[in-house]
Design a protein around this motif. Structure first.
Motif, PDB file in Angstrom:
ATOM      1  N   UNK A  70      86.208  20.062  11.998  1.00 26.32           N
ATOM      2  CA  UNK A  70      84.984  19.961  12.837  1.00 26.32           C
ATOM      3  C   UNK A  70      85.307  18.979  14.077  1.00 26.32           C
ATOM      4  N   UNK A  71      84.793  19.400  15.221  1.00 19.48           N
ATOM      5  CA  UNK A  71      84.879  18.470  16.637  1.00 19.48           C
ATOM      6  C   UNK A  71      84.191  16.985  16.354  1.00 19.48           C
ATOM      7  N   UNK A  72      83.413  17.158  15.691  1.00 14.47           N
ATOM      8  CA  UNK A  72      82.649  15.769  15.455  1.00 14.47           C
ATOM      9  C   UNK A  72      83.810  14.794  14.476  1.00 14.47           C
ATOM     10  N   UNK A  73      84.564  15.397  13.612  1.00 16.49           N
ATOM     11  CA  UNK A  73      85.462  14.771  13.064  1.00 16.49           C
ATOM     12  C   UNK A  73      86.735  14.315  13.605  1.00 16.49           C
ATOM     13  N   UNK A  74      87.054  15.116  14.379  1.00 17.24           N
ATOM     14  CA  UNK A  74      88.202  15.013  15.387  1.00 17.24           C
ATOM     15  C   UNK A  74      88.058  13.945  16.455  1.00 17.24           C
ATOM     16  N   UNK A  75      86.913  13.736  16.926  1.00 16.90           N
ATOM     17  CA  UNK A  75      86.638  12.871  17.751  1.00 16.90           C
ATOM     18  C   UNK A  75      86.695  11.280  17.098  1.00 16.90           C
ATOM     19  N   UNK A  76      86.651  11.349  15.842  1.00 15.39           N
ATOM     20  CA  UNK A  76      86.827  10.001  15.279  1.00 15.39           C
ATOM     21  C   UNK A  76      88.266   9.572  15.092  1.00 15.39           C
ATOM     22  N   UNK A  77      89.409  10.264  15.403  1.00 16.84           N
ATOM     23  CA  UNK A  77      90.802  10.148  15.228  1.00 16.84           C
ATOM     24  C   UNK A  77      91.015   8.574  16.033  1.00 16.84           C
ATOM     25  N   UNK A  78      91.665   7.854  15.007  1.00 12.61           N
ATOM     26  CA  UNK A  78      92.273   6.565  15.648  1.00 12.61           C
ATOM     27  C   UNK A  78      93.524   6.370  15.547  1.00 12.61           C
ATOM     28  N   UNK A  79      93.945   5.239  15.625  1.00 14.30           N
ATOM     29  CA  UNK A  79      95.535   5.049  15.507  1.00 14.30           C
ATOM     30  C   UNK A  79      96.380   5.435  14.474  1.00 14.30           C
ATOM     31  N   UNK A  80      95.789   5.500  13.389  1.00 17.98           N
ATOM     32  CA  UNK A  80      96.375   5.597  12.019  1.00 17.98           C
ATOM     33  C   UNK A  80      96.844   7.321  11.931  1.00 17.98           C
ATOM     34  N   UNK A  81      95.898   8.044  12.172  1.00 11.21           N
ATOM     35  CA  UNK A  81      96.016   9.371  12.379  1.00 11.21           C
ATOM     36  C   UNK A  81      97.023   9.708  13.296  1.00 11.21           C
ATOM     37  N   UNK A  82      96.910   9.047  14.577  1.00  9.81           N
ATOM     38  CA  UNK A  82      97.798   9.308  15.790  1.00  9.81           C
ATOM     39  C   UNK A  82      99.185   9.155  15.117  1.00  9.81           C
ATOM     40  N   UNK A  83      99.301   7.798  14.331  1.00  8.86           N
ATOM     41  CA  UNK A  83     100.676   7.249  13.911  1.00  8.86           C
ATOM     42  C   UNK A  83     101.274   8.510  12.892  1.00  8.86           C
ATOM     43  N   UNK A  84     100.502   8.940  12.093  1.00  5.46           N
ATOM     44  CA  UNK A  84     101.025   9.714  11.178  1.00  5.46           C
ATOM     45  C   UNK A  84     101.439  11.136  11.550  1.00  5.46           C
ATOM     46  N   UNK A  85     100.637  11.862  12.449  1.00 10.05           N
ATOM     47  CA  UNK A  85     100.681  13.030  13.190  1.00 10.05           C
ATOM     48  C   UNK A  85     101.690  13.228  14.568  1.00 10.05           C
ATOM     49  N   UNK A  86     102.214  12.058  14.846  1.00 12.51           N
ATOM     50  CA  UNK A  86     102.907  12.023  16.240  1.00 12.51           C
ATOM     51  C   UNK A  86     104.212  12.910  16.235  1.00 12.51           C
ATOM     52  N   UNK A  87     104.966  13.001  14.965  1.00  8.81           N
ATOM     53  CA  UNK A  87     106.144  13.867  15.126  1.00  8.81           C
ATOM     54  C   UNK A  87     105.859  15.061  14.750  1.00  8.81           C
ATOM     55  N   UNK A  94     104.301  15.161   8.051  1.00  9.18           N
ATOM     56  CA  UNK A  94     103.481  15.066   9.257  1.00  9.18           C
ATOM     57  C   UNK A  94     102.797  16.063   9.770  1.00  9.18           C
ATOM     58  N   UNK A  95     103.537  17.428  10.016  1.00  8.57           N
ATOM     59  CA  UNK A  95     102.949  18.705  10.071  1.00  8.57           C
ATOM     60  C   UNK A  95     101.905  19.088   9.271  1.00  8.57           C
ATOM     61  N   UNK A  96     102.179  18.961   7.887  1.00  8.56           N
ATOM     62  CA  UNK A  96     101.111  19.250   6.892  1.00  8.56           C
ATOM     63  C   UNK A  96      99.744  18.754   7.270  1.00  8.56           C
ATOM     64  N   UNK A  97      99.863  17.169   7.434  1.00  7.12           N
ATOM     65  CA  UNK A  97      98.602  16.387   7.632  1.00  7.12           C
ATOM     66  C   UNK A  97      98.007  16.707   9.079  1.00  7.12           C
ATOM     67  N   UNK A  98      98.663  17.013  10.082  1.00  5.99           N
ATOM     68  CA  UNK A  98      98.170  17.648  11.334  1.00  5.99           C
ATOM     69  C   UNK A  98      97.598  18.866  11.021  1.00  5.99           C
ATOM     70  N   UNK A  99      98.160  19.754  10.255  1.00  7.58           N
ATOM     71  CA  UNK A  99      97.575  21.023  10.096  1.00  7.58           C
ATOM     72  C   UNK A  99      95.983  21.040   9.949  1.00  7.58           C
ATOM     73  N   UNK A 100      95.741  20.015   8.927  1.00  8.04           N
ATOM     74  CA  UNK A 100      94.488  19.972   8.374  1.00  8.04           C
ATOM     75  C   UNK A 100      93.370  19.585   9.650  1.00  8.04           C
ATOM     76  N   UNK A 101      93.857  19.312  10.648  1.00 11.87           N
ATOM     77  CA  UNK A 101      93.020  19.030  12.014  1.00 11.87           C
ATOM     78  C   UNK A 101      92.695  20.260  12.490  1.00 11.87           C
ATOM     79  N   UNK A 102      93.599  21.315  12.569  1.00 14.16           N
ATOM     80  CA  UNK A 102      93.429  22.442  13.388  1.00 14.16           C
ATOM     81  C   UNK A 102      91.881  23.203  13.401  1.00 14.16           C
ATOM     82  N   UNK A 103      91.477  23.188  12.182  1.00 13.32           N
ATOM     83  CA  UNK A 103      90.146  23.938  12.157  1.00 13.32           C
ATOM     84  C   UNK A 103      89.059  22.841  11.866  1.00 13.32           C
TER      85      UNK A 103
END
Length: 361
Positions: A195-212, A184-193
């Motif tokens: 693009x903002x346009x990509x992050x704004x597309x986050x849906x329930x799937x990425x929230x589930x995977x990165x919750x912990x 989960x931390x490894x997947x979430x780390x891909x979001x750190x840098x």
């Protein structure tokens, strides 16, 4: 059990203390950080006054790296009739205690399979363990009285006792807890840098995977340092699966004919194995997951909306088996997904529409 000493007043220790106090046990609290112990006292988890004599049970809720040392000190001082720890690894602390030459007949290792992304006494709750597995790792040398005290603790916390071998426990939690945390931390780390346009597309799937992935890093360093081997082995297997899947995807992109079909088959196999593994995750009441239907309701972000939906479902005689909320990006609204038995869908749908709720397919 009439008296207990909780050493370590973080999330787990304070939650256990609150549960014990609620069942009439006099709980004494100790922590290397006196301010944290005072916070637990203020929450009603017990007293920070030292016990006048040996208590019935000493519960050590220190980080895994310090568990053996804290237990050894408590045993040498004879502070209790029985000793128990709640560290998330079980083999290493016991081996450390054995190396110190201590009598372990009055000790039992345990691990409540419950927690939160937040730590510390302010995150504690008396119902943290309710309905959750609580692993006990007795050996042939464990005194029956100590095992009974441990079972009484689990009962007071309304958890479900599970007896396991210590090393089997460590392999199990590496699979179902420690490895998923790092993935989960490894997947979430891909979001750190990203693009903002990509992050704004986050849906329930990425929230589930990165919750912990929101968990406290130092706490996990302590946990992983005590169970590195099994976790590393699992990550090696996951890395091999990912590498194979990456090669299959490249074949899909660049190959043709039989090679392309083979790439698609390999990706399909990963997805199929994922389906098969997911089915084995226990569902409600510990049973195999059941296939519920989803009734999706659009709600405004206002007080009382969820309470109204649940009340309307109850009036219609429908039991909500599970619920999820998907928040709308940039809007004060969300989609509530109500999981119900398939036969209840027409009844619930009609009732909610009659009461003016906006349903979505």
């Amino acid at each position: 059990m009439r008296t207990a000493l909780v050493i370590g007043t973080g999330l787990i220790g304070t939650s256990a203390a609150l549960a014990l106090v609620g069942r009439g046990v006099r709980v004494h609290l100790a922590d290397r950080d006196p301010e944290q112990a005072r916070t637990a006292v203020a929450l009603g988890a017990g007293t920070d006054e030292a016990p006048e004599g040996p208590v019935d049970l000493a519960l050590v809720a220190a980080p895994p790296a310090h568990v053996a040392g804290v237990l050894a000190d408590a045993m040498r001082r004879g502070v209790a009739r029985g000793y128990l720890d709640v560290a998330s690894v079980k083999g290493a602390p016991r081996r450390e205690l054995e190396a110190l030459g201590l009598d372990l007949s009055h000790y039992i290792g345990s691990h409540p399979m419950s927690g939160r992304e937040k730590s510390g006494p302010l995150a504690a709750s008396a119902d943290l363990f309710e309905g959750r597995p609580w692993v006990l790792t007795p050996t042939r040398d464990t005194d029956t009285e100590v095992l009974n005290l441990a079972l009484e603790l689990v009962s007071h916390c309304r958890a479900v006792p599970v007896v396991m071998d210590a090393d089997a426990h460590d392999r199990a939690v590496a699979l179902v807890s420690h490895m998923p945390q790092l993935v989960s931390s490894t997947v979430a780390a891909r979001l750190e840098h990203a693009e903002e346009a990509a992050v704004r597309l986050c849906g329930q799937g990425i929230r589930d995977v990165t919750r912990i992935a929101a968990s406290e890093p130092q706490m996990w360093i302590d946990i992983l340092s005590a169970n590195p081997g099994p976790v590393a082995d699992l990550l090696t297997d996951v890395a091999a699966d990912l590498d194979e899947t990456a090669r299959a995807l490249r074949a899909l992109r660049s190959a043709e004919g039989a090679e392309r079909e083979e790439g698609g088959a390999r990706v399909r196999d990963v997805l199929r194995r994922g389906n098969a593994g997911r089915v084995r995750v226990p569902g409600k009441h510990g049973s195999a997951p059941r296939a519920y239907e989803v009734v999706a309701v659009l709600i405004d972000d206002q007080p009382g909306q969820l309470a109204r939906i649940f009340a309307d479902a109850g009036t219609a005689g429908v039991n909500i088996e599970d619920v999820r909320i998907e928040h709308a990006t940039g809007r004060q609204a969300g989609l509530v997904q109500l999981m119900v038995e398939p036969r209840a869908v027409p009844v619930l749908t009609a009732a909610l529409r009659e009461r003016g709720w906006a349903l979505r397919q």
